[in-house]
Structures are given as C-alpha cells and as structure tokens.
Design a protein around this motif. Structure first.
Motif, PDB file in Angstrom:
ATOM      1  N   GLY A 161      11.567  10.706  11.888  1.00  0.00           N
ATOM      2  CA  GLY A 161      12.501   9.700  12.422  1.00  0.00           C
ATOM      3  C   GLY A 161      11.955   8.278  12.361  1.00  0.00           C
ATOM      4  N   GLY A 162      10.696   8.109  11.963  1.00  0.00           N
ATOM      5  CA  GLY A 162      10.099   6.767  11.889  1.00  0.00           C
ATOM      6  C   GLY A 162      10.149   6.228  10.467  1.00  0.00           C
ATOM      7  N   THR A 163       9.104   5.530  10.070  1.00  0.00           N
ATOM      8  CA  THR A 163       9.069   4.907   8.737  1.00  0.00           C
ATOM      9  C   THR A 163       9.243   5.938   7.629  1.00  0.00           C
ATOM     10  OG1 THR A 163       7.546   3.272   9.634  1.00  0.00           O
ATOM     11  CG2 THR A 163       7.704   3.395   7.247  1.00  0.00           C
ATOM     12  N   SER A 164       8.719   7.128   7.849  1.00  0.00           N
ATOM     13  CA  SER A 164       8.797   8.144   6.789  1.00  0.00           C
ATOM     14  C   SER A 164      10.232   8.560   6.482  1.00  0.00           C
ATOM     15  CB  SER A 164       7.968   9.373   7.181  1.00  0.00           C
ATOM     16  OG  SER A 164       6.637   8.983   7.416  1.00  0.00           O
ATOM     17  N   GLY A 165      11.153   8.238   7.377  1.00  0.00           N
ATOM     18  CA  GLY A 165      12.572   8.494   7.098  1.00  0.00           C
ATOM     19  C   GLY A 165      13.275   7.276   6.508  1.00  0.00           C
ATOM     20  N   ALA A 166      12.548   6.209   6.272  1.00  0.00           N
ATOM     21  CA  ALA A 166      13.157   4.976   5.732  1.00  0.00           C
ATOM     22  C   ALA A 166      12.146   4.306   4.811  1.00  0.00           C
ATOM     23  CB  ALA A 166      13.551   4.045   6.868  1.00  0.00           C
ATOM     24  N   THR A 167      11.868   4.988   3.709  1.00  0.00           N
ATOM     25  CA  THR A 167      10.829   4.521   2.785  1.00  0.00           C
ATOM     26  C   THR A 167      11.289   4.705   1.348  1.00  0.00           C
ATOM     27  OG1 THR A 167       8.589   5.035   1.949  1.00  0.00           O
ATOM     28  CG2 THR A 167       9.732   6.827   3.071  1.00  0.00           C
ATOM     29  N   PHE A 168      10.736   3.920   0.441  1.00  0.00           N
ATOM     30  CA  PHE A 168      11.063   4.084  -0.982  1.00  0.00           C
ATOM     31  C   PHE A 168      10.283   5.272  -1.558  1.00  0.00           C
ATOM     32  CE2 PHE A 168      11.048   2.585  -5.499  1.00  0.00           C
ATOM     33  CZ  PHE A 168      12.419   2.552  -5.665  1.00  0.00           C
ATOM     34  N   SER A 169       9.144   5.555  -0.934  1.00  0.00           N
ATOM     35  CA  SER A 169       8.314   6.754  -1.214  1.00  0.00           C
ATOM     36  C   SER A 169       7.969   6.968  -2.690  1.00  0.00           C
ATOM     37  CB  SER A 169       8.912   8.016  -0.587  1.00  0.00           C
ATOM     38  OG  SER A 169      10.228   8.262  -0.969  1.00  0.00           O
ATOM     39  N   TRP A 170       7.648   5.891  -3.350  1.00  0.00           N
ATOM     40  CA  TRP A 170       7.175   5.913  -4.747  1.00  0.00           C
ATOM     41  C   TRP A 170       5.692   6.293  -4.730  1.00  0.00           C
ATOM     42  CZ3 TRP A 170       5.563   0.435  -6.570  1.00  0.00           C
ATOM     43  CH2 TRP A 170       5.021   0.471  -7.861  1.00  0.00           C
ATOM     44  N   THR A 171       5.337   7.328  -5.440  1.00  0.00           N
ATOM     45  CA  THR A 171       3.933   7.752  -5.477  1.00  0.00           C
ATOM     46  C   THR A 171       3.249   7.018  -6.626  1.00  0.00           C
ATOM     47  OG1 THR A 171       4.661   9.659  -6.764  1.00  0.00           O
ATOM     48  CG2 THR A 171       4.269  10.020  -4.429  1.00  0.00           C
ATOM     49  N   ASN A 172       2.265   6.225  -6.285  1.00  0.00           N
ATOM     50  CA  ASN A 172       1.656   5.375  -7.308  1.00  0.00           C
ATOM     51  C   ASN A 172       0.311   4.831  -6.867  1.00  0.00           C
ATOM     52  OD1 ASN A 172       1.787   2.154  -6.639  1.00  0.00           O
ATOM     53  ND2 ASN A 172       3.235   3.339  -5.419  1.00  0.00           N
ATOM     54  N   SER A 173      -0.433   4.354  -7.874  1.00  0.00           N
ATOM     55  CA  SER A 173      -1.573   3.485  -7.592  1.00  0.00           C
ATOM     56  C   SER A 173      -1.504   2.330  -8.575  1.00  0.00           C
ATOM     57  CB  SER A 173      -2.898   4.229  -7.713  1.00  0.00           C
ATOM     58  OG  SER A 173      -3.915   3.346  -7.259  1.00  0.00           O
ATOM     59  N   CYS A 174      -0.403   1.658  -8.563  1.00  0.00           N
ATOM     60  CA  CYS A 174      -0.076   0.668  -9.577  1.00  0.00           C
ATOM     61  C   CYS A 174      -0.487  -0.715  -9.091  1.00  0.00           C
ATOM     62  CB  CYS A 174       1.431   0.742  -9.831  1.00  0.00           C
ATOM     63  SG  CYS A 174       1.857   0.171 -11.452  1.00  0.00           S
ATOM     64  N   GLY A 175      -1.669  -1.151  -9.483  1.00  0.00           N
ATOM     65  CA  GLY A 175      -2.140  -2.475  -9.071  1.00  0.00           C
ATOM     66  C   GLY A 175      -2.785  -2.474  -7.704  1.00  0.00           C
ATOM     67  N   LYS A 176      -3.208  -1.297  -7.223  1.00  0.00           N
ATOM     68  CA  LYS A 176      -3.808  -1.245  -5.884  1.00  0.00           C
ATOM     69  C   LYS A 176      -5.308  -1.503  -5.979  1.00  0.00           C
ATOM     70  CE  LYS A 176      -0.143   1.557  -4.027  1.00  0.00           C
ATOM     71  NZ  LYS A 176       0.296   2.776  -3.362  1.00  0.00           N
ATOM     72  N   ARG A 177      -5.782  -2.413  -5.182  1.00  0.00           N
ATOM     73  CA  ARG A 177      -7.183  -2.805  -5.195  1.00  0.00           C
ATOM     74  C   ARG A 177      -7.703  -2.871  -3.779  1.00  0.00           C
ATOM     75  NH1 ARG A 177      -9.218  -5.088  -9.963  1.00  0.00           N
ATOM     76  NH2 ARG A 177      -7.726  -4.867 -11.649  1.00  0.00           N
ATOM     77  N   PRO A 178      -9.011  -2.759  -3.518  1.00  0.00           N
ATOM     78  CA  PRO A 178     -10.097  -2.598  -4.477  1.00  0.00           C
ATOM     79  C   PRO A 178     -10.150  -1.183  -5.064  1.00  0.00           C
ATOM     80  CG  PRO A 178     -10.965  -2.422  -2.269  1.00  0.00           C
ATOM     81  CD  PRO A 178      -9.501  -2.757  -2.133  1.00  0.00           C
ATOM     82  N   ARG A 179     -11.195  -0.930  -5.828  1.00  0.00           N
ATOM     83  CA  ARG A 179     -11.309   0.336  -6.543  1.00  0.00           C
ATOM     84  C   ARG A 179     -11.204   1.549  -5.601  1.00  0.00           C
ATOM     85  NH1 ARG A 179     -12.333   2.403 -11.991  1.00  0.00           N
ATOM     86  NH2 ARG A 179     -11.648   4.500 -11.560  1.00  0.00           N
ATOM     87  N   ALA A 180     -11.843   1.449  -4.434  1.00  0.00           N
ATOM     88  CA  ALA A 180     -11.816   2.603  -3.511  1.00  0.00           C
ATOM     89  C   ALA A 180     -10.377   2.921  -3.094  1.00  0.00           C
ATOM     90  CB  ALA A 180     -12.673   2.324  -2.284  1.00  0.00           C
ATOM     91  N   TYR A 181      -9.566   1.881  -2.916  1.00  0.00           N
ATOM     92  CA  TYR A 181      -8.166   2.091  -2.517  1.00  0.00           C
ATOM     93  C   TYR A 181      -7.364   2.668  -3.683  1.00  0.00           C
ATOM     94  CZ  TYR A 181      -3.580   1.024  -0.454  1.00  0.00           C
ATOM     95  OH  TYR A 181      -2.304   1.119   0.042  1.00  0.00           O
TER      96      TYR A 181
END
Ligand SMILES: Cc1cc2nc3c(=O)[nH]c(=O)nc-3n(C[C@H](O)[C@H](O)[C@H](O)COP(=O)(O)OP(=O)(O)OC[C@H]3O[C@@H](n4cnc5c(N)ncnc54)[C@H](O)[C@@H]3O)c2cc1C
Length: 374
Positions: A38-58
């Motif tokens: 009922g929270g954010t998880s019910g209102a999300t685009f929920s695209w699974t990606n690591s597209c441009g996420k930095r730093p490397r560990a993230y």
C-alpha cells in the motif's frame, strides 16, 4: 541468539526481508500500518535497471538486484511478475544526446549490456511506435533491463513466508520502540500490542526516518513524489520499457500502459489534511506524449493516477544493514527498491541473523559520513 525478528513495513523491502529471514529459519512478524504493497511499492514505475547508477558499488548492487529477480522468477512456477523485456531510450536534442552517449559509454565500461540501434532496428522491437517520433539513429537499447509487478512479487514473498510460519500484521502501525542498553527489546503498535524482538528491520520506505527516530537515530531523507498514469487497455504491442524524451512507459497488465515523466512530478499537491491531488493538465500532458509515440493509444483513456513517494536517503544511496550503536536494529531503505529489494533484502536478512556481509554492505552503512553530511 536471534529468534524473533520484527520487520516494519510490507512493501518490496519488507516482503523480501521477511521471506529471506523465514527461509533461514527465523520466526518473523512483519507489521504494516496499512495493507501490504500500500506504500511506494504500489505506486512505482518499477523498472529494473542499473542504467547510469554510480558509484561502482551502487551499480554492482543494482546489477545483483537484477540477477536476483531473474533467478527468483525462474525458480518459482508462474513467477511471471518479472518481465525482462529490455529498455529503449533516446534523446531529443544535442545536450540530451551528449548525456546519453556518456551514460552508454559509462555502463559499457562497467561491463553492462548496451547497444546503439537505428530507427529501423528499434521499430523491429516496437513496431507500433510512430517512426516520426524516433531519431534516425542513436537509440540506446539495454537488453537485460525490464520491470516487475511489485504487488504480485510482494504477494508471492509474503504468502510463502506466512506458509513457512511468519506472521503478517496489517493495519497496525508501529508507534514505539523499547530501547535499553543499546538494544531494541520490543515494538509497540497502535493496537497496544507489544511484540518482543531479538532484532528489528526498518523497511518503512518513505517513513523510515520516523521509525529511526523511535530508535533514537537520525536518518536524513530527501524523499520526492512521482506521478504515474495508467491507461485503459489498448490493442497495441508494447513489450518493453521505453524512455522517450517526454514520456516513459511500460506495459501495466491486461493491455494497460503505465506512463510517467519527471516533467509532471511537480503536479502532485498535498493539502493541509494530507490529501494528494494531481493537476489534470499534467495527466493530459503525459498521456498525449504517450499517444504521440504510440498512436494506437488514442483509443484508450486514463484509468488511474497514482502518486508515489520515493524513499531517498540524504546522499541518494541505500541505507542497508546493522547500526553500530544499536546492533540489533537494521535498515533496508532505498530508492530503486524495485530493482534492489530481493538481493539487498537477502543481505540485510542474513546480517540480522549473524552472517557476514561486510564487503557487500560497506558502501551502504548508516554510519557513512556522506549520509550525515546532507
Ligand atoms: C514514481 C516512482 C517511480 C519509481 N520508479 C522506480 C523504478 O523505475 N525502479 C526502481 O527500482 N525503483 C523505482 N522507484 C522506487 C521504488 O518504488 C522504491 O524504492 C520501493 O518501492 C520502496 O519500497 P519500500 O518497501 O522501501 O517502501 P514502501 O513500499 O513504501 O513500504 C513501506 C511500508 O512501510 C509501512 N509503514 C510506514 N510507517 C509505518 C509504521 N509506523 N508502522 C508500520 N508500517 C509502516 C507503509 O505502510 C508501507 O507499506 C520509484 C518510486 C516512485 C515513487
């Protein structure tokens, strides 16, 4: 020894942590102020990606998150809440093209899959797009990305945990934590129920700072709201995530599309009594951008508008795992939780039961100076 763990929040994180704890033999009670998902998880685009996420560990954590979804969906009969359809993205102007080239070069450098497609190649993947809306080339394609249906994932994780002995308490908010001598002893609920705890995991999403405060901790957050528009079913072929310059969209079940653009996130208004409304012209803007890209969407109407609050820790990175000053209190809080939760929730659950995940969690500790600096 940790036997009874209380998980606060039943979104993607709480469900993933609960399932991972239960799998390891712990007795878990998961508590939510409302209904699961009922929270954010019910209102999300929920695209699974690591597209441009930095730093490397993230970046690596997100890639591991994508792999965990792939594995879970393959292991579970009918695990079809996970859709690895890929993602297409292009830019509208020179500045956007420079940014996109930088992003593609960056992810390729990290060993992530990305390709450049021409208009003709992109139309082979998504034939119902209007060719006039596409550039002739420089359309980026990220084939291992996709999206999840979070409510179905949460349903699966919670129901399998409950079948293995977990208790789900819905519509009962956590109102207090009993902390003595650097240990959380119990959780108190609105219903006046008191749950004794050997460990507590804070999966309260945008409300994580409130729960942290009950434990005497300051968790800096800079949450933002996002507006999502669902179309009525349309007889068009859309098989993947699309990031066009003025609209992001993906399938949303039963022929519906879910549409978003950062351009309309500011259209969500919160009244003094907490009611959320969205300027109808912003909804028109995103659906019109969708119709321009997919002319077949002209036959469809707006079926729903949802506003979600992104749980964003102060420095933008996840906060995961134990707290040095309160070792039986754990965090599982982040943006990109749709991508991360199955993997990160498993690490947090393991650590709560005494496993060593220092290497994987080092960059995401509550004590990192960058978090407090914001
Ligand atoms: C518009 C938008 C687009 C997004 N797009 C993406 C994306 O494309 N890809 C991606 O990976 N991520 C995306 N995200 C982020 C992702 O959705 C979140 O990171 C994720 O859903 C957070 O899940 P959660 O379980 O932490 O929080 P939630 O789903 O909010 O769950 C927290 C739960 O805690 C409960 N709770 C709160 N306070 C209490 C209390 N006192 N007692 C008991 N329970 C309590 C709430 O009721 C809630 O159910 C997006 C988010 C938004 C808003």
């Amino acid at each position: 020894m940790v036997e009874h763990v209380i998980v606060i929040g039943a979104g993607v994180y709480g469900a993933a942590v609960t399932a991972a704890l239960t799998r390891r033999g712990a007795h878990v009670t998961v508590v939510d102020a409302g209904a699961p998902a009922g929270g954010t998880s019910g209102a999300t685009f929920s695209w699974t990606n690591s597209c441009g996420k930095r730093p490397r560990a993230y970046h690596d954590l997100n890639v591991a998150g994508m792999a965990a979804h792939r594995k879970l969906a393959a292991d579970v009969p009918h695990g079809d809440w996970y859709h690895e359809g890929g993602n297409l993205e292009w830019a509208a102007d020179d500045a956007g093209r420079v940014e996109l080239r930088k992003k593609v070069a960056g992810v390729l450098d990290y060993g992530y899959e990305a390709q450049w497609l021409s208009r003709v190649e992109a139309l082979r993947l998504e034939p119902d797009m209007d060719p006039a809306e596409l550039p002739e080339d420089e359309i980026a394609y990220f084939p291992r990305e996709g999206w999840i249906e979070p409510s179905r994932l949460i349903g699966h994780l919670l129901s399998s945990a409950v079948a293995d002995g977990a208790e789900l308490v819905a519509n009962d908010a956590v109102t207090g934590l009993e902390v003595t001598a650097g240990t959380v002893r119990a959780v108190r609920l609105t219903s006046r129920r008191r749950l004794a705890a050997d460990a507590v995991v804070n999966c309260a999403g945008p409300q994580a700072a409130v729960i942290a405060e009950l434990a005497g901790l300051v968790l800096p957050m800079r949450n933002t709201r996002g507006v999502l528009v669902s179309s009525s079913p349309a007889a068009i072929s859309v098989s993947r995530v699309i990031h066009a310059p003025h609209v992001h969209l993906r399938p949303d079940g039963g022929g519906r599309l879910l549409l978003h653009t950062h351009e309309i996130d500011g259209a969500a208004q919160v009244s003094g009594t907490g009611e959320i409304s969205v300027d109808p012209s912003a909804v028109d803007k995103v659906i019109e951008a969708g119709r321009a890209l997919y002319p077949g969407l002209r036959a469809s109407t707006v079926e729903g508008v949802r506003v979600g609050e992104r749980p964003i820790p102060g420095d933008g990175l996840p906060v995961l795992g134990r707290v040095l000053a309160l070792p039986n209190f754990h965090f599982a809080v982040s943006h990109s939780g749709a991508t991360l939760s199955v993997h990160a929730g498993d690490l947090v659950a393991g650590e709560a039961l005494g496993e060593n995940h220092d290497e994987a969690l080092a960059a995401f500790r509550f004590e990192r100076p960058a978090l407090a600096a914001r």
